[in-house]
Design an enzyme around this catalytic site. Structure first.
Site, PDB file in Angstrom:
ATOM      1  N   LEU A  98      -6.332  -3.553   7.185  1.00  0.00           N
ATOM      2  CA  LEU A  98      -4.740  -4.090   8.214  1.00  0.00           C
ATOM      3  C   LEU A  98      -3.756  -4.817   7.041  1.00  0.00           C
ATOM      4  CD1 LEU A  98      -2.709  -3.542  10.999  1.00  0.00           C
ATOM      5  CD2 LEU A  98      -3.509  -6.023  11.919  1.00  0.00           C
ATOM      6  N   ASP A  99      -2.649  -3.873   6.956  1.00  0.00           N
ATOM      7  CA  ASP A  99      -2.030  -4.713   5.346  1.00  0.00           C
ATOM      8  C   ASP A  99      -2.169  -5.574   5.501  1.00  0.00           C
ATOM      9  OD1 ASP A  99      -1.713  -2.357   4.100  1.00  0.00           O
ATOM     10  OD2 ASP A  99       0.261  -1.359   4.852  1.00  0.00           O
ATOM     11  N   LYS A 100      -1.399  -6.916   4.356  1.00  0.00           N
ATOM     12  CA  LYS A 100      -1.592  -7.942   3.977  1.00  0.00           C
ATOM     13  C   LYS A 100       0.296  -8.492   4.881  1.00  0.00           C
ATOM     14  CE  LYS A 100      -0.870 -11.551   0.599  1.00  0.00           C
ATOM     15  NZ  LYS A 100      -0.703 -12.055  -0.952  1.00  0.00           N
ATOM     16  N   SER A 102       1.179  -6.775   7.812  1.00  0.00           N
ATOM     17  CA  SER A 102       0.959  -6.931   9.072  1.00  0.00           C
ATOM     18  C   SER A 102       0.300  -7.556   9.512  1.00  0.00           C
ATOM     19  CB  SER A 102       0.511  -5.501   8.935  1.00  0.00           C
ATOM     20  OG  SER A 102       1.197  -4.063   8.560  1.00  0.00           O
TER      21      SER A 102
END
Length: 233
Positions: A98-100, A102
């Site tokens: 999960l993107d930094k 996000s």
């Protein structure tokens, strides 16, 4: 038991990562450098980089509400890595990413044997997100996005997906694939900028009212929903 399965069940890696270690000559069994397909028997000593690894620990499966700014990596030298943030007693790692930038639901485990089954794209497992953007969400945007978008940077078209407008500047999107920064790239293709991206569901596991930064163990019902054909506890 195959060597890569043994390594994965200790919780230090996935099977794929274990295969990479074996191919690189980093794994030995009873002092002999192993090869792909090597079998491990009771009483064998398995070592990675010369350091023995133990038998499988009890399996852990947790759901976490990841804050913005935390990176989904087990690399301890990375500031803000998820392992140091969560401080779990077991050696766990995230299932997927999960993107930094996000926030929201991320699953973690010490059972590397199941990771590929959950992430495998052909299984069409759903992941649901709530997205806030910088411009008004129009009906045409919802329709065209749901058909799939060609991402120039990746030279790939996304699969059709489910979209639903939630408000003037927000929508819900459900994907069955996980390309790099997929939702942000899809929005950018229509000149939208993502202001907030929150994952709220992975297959049958929901974020619910879990507080930001908190985590909980998955229930037996959730585990059965994630991997209905396997006994994972």
């Amino acid at each position: 038991m195959r060597l890569n399965k043994f390594i994965a069940e200790t919780g230090i890696s996935s099977r794929r990562e274990a295969d990479g270690w074996i191919e690189a000559g980093r794994v030995s069994v009873n002092g002999v450098i192993a090869t792909l397909g090597t079998q491990v028997n009771d009483g064998d000593t398995v070592a990675v980089d010369g350091k023995p690894i133990g038998a499988a620990s009890s399996h852990v499966y947790i759901a976490m509400n990841k804050p913005v700014g935390i990176t989904c990596t087990t690399e301890r030298h990375v500031a803000g890595n998820i392992v140091d943030f969560i401080k779990h007693r077991e050696r766990i790692f995230p299932i997927g990413r999960l993107d930094k930038d996000s926030d929201g639901l991320i699953l973690l485990t010490n059972n590397g044997d199941i990771v590929n089954e959950i992430l495998r794209s052909e299984n069409n497992h759903e992941k649901e997100y709530r997205v806030t953007v910088n411009r008004a969400v129009t009906p045409s945007f919802i329709t065209v996005m749901s058909r799939g978008v060609f991402l120039t940077e990746l030279e790939e078209r996304t699969k059709p997906c489910k979209l639903e407008a939630l408000g003037e500047f927000s929508f819900k999107i459900t994907l069955t694939q996980g390309l790099n920064r997929q939702i942000r790239r899809m929005c950018a293709a229509f000149d939208y900028k993502v202001v907030r991206l929150q994952r709220v569901r992975i297959i049958n596991v929901r974020l619910g009212n879990l507080k930001v930064g908190a985590w909980r163990d998955l229930t037996p019902e959730e585990l059965r929903g994630l991997l209905p054909e396997r006994k994972v506890w």
